[in-house]
Enzyme design. Structure first.
Site, PDB file in Angstrom:
ATOM      1  CG  ASP A 135     -69.673  21.942 -54.941  1.00 40.68           C
ATOM      2  OD1 ASP A 135     -70.770  22.675 -54.256  1.00 40.68           O
ATOM      3  OD2 ASP A 135     -69.829  21.000 -55.595  1.00 40.68           O
ATOM      4  CG  ASP A 171     -71.531  28.454 -39.046  1.00 38.86           C
ATOM      5  OD1 ASP A 171     -71.650  27.810 -37.616  1.00 38.86           O
ATOM      6  OD2 ASP A 171     -71.928  28.191 -39.868  1.00 38.86           O
TER       7      ASP A 171
END
Length: 494
Positions: free
Chosen positions: A130, A261
């Site tokens: 989201d 990452d």
């Protein structure tokens, strides 16, 4: 008396001088988009120090304009919002394309600091998410970013947190928040992995050249590796990462999600998710409830960092040219980390001079701490006081193996006599913090904030800003964790 209109009293919008070096790399590196607004924002916390770093006026930071800006509801003049793309290994497995799924970079200021909003809505890299962050995780990142900086550990910073009543679904319905993060760069190992995996060598080279020219210019003038600037970059990043991991281990910090990452190309602590400062010294402690295999346990962090650097080396190999050269560039990690770690541990013991028996001495006390599950922060702080005052009884009381402690103390005392206790105590009290962001302290601040009370957050922020000071009257914030602290579960959900 004629009073000026309220508008005349409002502080001016800051005229930040922006640089957009990352954006100038081109559209292969990012997607330009604006944050998604949130309703009815309110302030949760601010760092006046970071505001000063950016040249932001305190009056403006208290304004509704600033509130709307750092919630993502209003653009900051001259900014160029974008979400960057990267890839990476997550929990040791290639995850493919990732990217800024809920973070948007506004740009780089003239002070050399990038400003990024985290939790400001979906991006093309949200991967079914989201794009939001919740209040609890945003408070934890805000507090820990500034706490790590105060401890002298390289880190991203946090300018502020804003909250909104907008609902966000995680394990339960929570409320949204946005944390404004600040760093010289948010480039990660995963940015390089992305272009290497796609065999986009021109983009890989452009990224490496940008990082070298902007952050590692000394690599251009290197004589090492036959003048190979890309190998020199890999070595420089390896050494910064080694020094960072030594600091983490010395202070008892567990990152929790050391994916490639989440590794900074500048050797910064980045992406505060399920982190934890150790309570009891348990070398195999896993702070991330999602890490069911224990990959990122506290004692595995140094080796994981090297594994991640190896992945970076593989990504840079098309530029470096020869595998042997890339491996040689990684080699210094194996010497820099132990050297840096030993230097940190000697400082924790107040020892300024390296001696032959240091390894045995340090290994000995760490073994005692582990066997007794002794509180990490309290032990080192009590030891600092004991060296200053000469009474080691409060330290001895922490151990079940009193005889083992007595034997270790005898060896340690001999070195203290050579160093001088007063000088050792001064070093120790500047090295061993009294206050760290323990999980239960963060949890207490979060629970209060959910009820609209930010006083606990502000108290913690003040204490963590000066973690080596005594702060009389705040002993409870430096005490042993309550029994319920062990039941706190921190996961990747945020």
């Amino acid at each position: 008396m004629n009073l000026p209109a309220a508008e005349a009293l409002a502080p001016d919008t800051p005229a930040l001088a922006w640089r957009h070096g990352f954006a100038d790399l081109g559209p292969a590196f990012y997607t330009e988009l604006r944050p998604t607004p949130l309703p009815d924002p309110h302030w949760v916390g601010q760092s006046a120090e970071v505001a000063g770093l950016l040249g932001l006026d305190g009056r403006w930071m208290a304004s509704d304009e600033a509130l709307q800006t750092f919630t993502g509801n209003a653009p900051l003049a001259g900014s160029r919002p974008l979400a960057s793309v990267y890839s990476g290994h997550q929990f040791g497995v290639w995850a493919g394309q990732l990217g800024d799924g809920r973070a948007i970079l506004l740009g780089e200021t003239a002070q050399g600091q990038e400003i990024q909003l985290k939790g400001c809505g979906r991006t093309p890299y949200s991967r079914m998410g989201d794009g939001r962050a919740v209040l609890r995780s945003s408070i934890r990142e805000f507090l820990c970013s500034e706490a790590m900086h105060a401890l002298g550990i390289p880190t991203t910073r946090a300018l502020c947190v804003t909250g909104s009543p907008a609902p966000v679904r995680r394990e339960e319905i929570e409320t949204a928040a946005v944390v404004t993060r600040v760093a010289p760069s948010f480039i990660r190992f995963g940015h390089f992995e992305h272009f290497a995996a796609r065999e986009q060598i021109d983009e890989l080279r452009a990224l490496a050249d940008y990082v070298i020219d902007r952050y590692y210019p000394e690599c251009r003038a290197t004589s090492a590796f036959g003048g190979n600037a890309y190998a020199a970059l890999l070595q420089a990043v390896s050494e910064r990462t080694a020094a960072l991991l030594a600091q983490w281990q010395a202070v008892g910090f567990c990152h929790g999600v050391m994916n490639t990452d989440n590794m900074s190309i500048l050797g910064l602590t980045i992406d505060y998710g399920p982190f934890q400062f150790l309570d009891a010294f348990v070398p195999g402690h896993v702070c991330n409830h999602s890490d069911t295999q224990g990959r990122y346990a506290y004692n595995r962090q140094p080796n994981v960092a090297y594994w991640n650097l190896f992945c970076l080396g593989q990504a840079l190999l098309p530029l470096i040219g020869e595998q042997e050269v890339a491996l040689a560039a990684l080699e210094s990690y194996k010497s820099v980390f132990p050297a840096e770690f030993m230097a940190r541990m000697r400082a924790k013991l107040g020892l300024r001079t390296a001696r032959e028996g240091d390894v045995a001495l340090i290994d000995g006390v760490l073994l005692l701490l582990a066997q007794g599950r002794v509180d990490h922060t309290i032990f080192w702080r009590r030891l600092s006081r004991a060296v200053a005052g000469g009474d080691f009884t409060p330290v001895r009381d922490l151990f079940l193996d009193r005889e083992g402690w007595d034997r270790w103390l005898l060896s340690y005392s001999e070195l203290l006599a050579q160093e001088g206790s007063a000088q050792a105590a001064d070093l120790m009290q500047q090295t061993n913090p009294r206050f760290v962001l323990r999980n239960h302290l963060g949890e207490q601040a979060i629970r209060a904030a959910k009820l609209g009370d930010f006083s606990e957050l502000q108290t913690l922020q003040r204490l963590l800003a000066r973690p080596f000071d005594e702060h009389p009257g705040f002993d409870a914030w430096a005490d042993f964790p309550p029994d319920w602290a062990s039941s706190i579960e921190i996961s990747c959900s945020s």
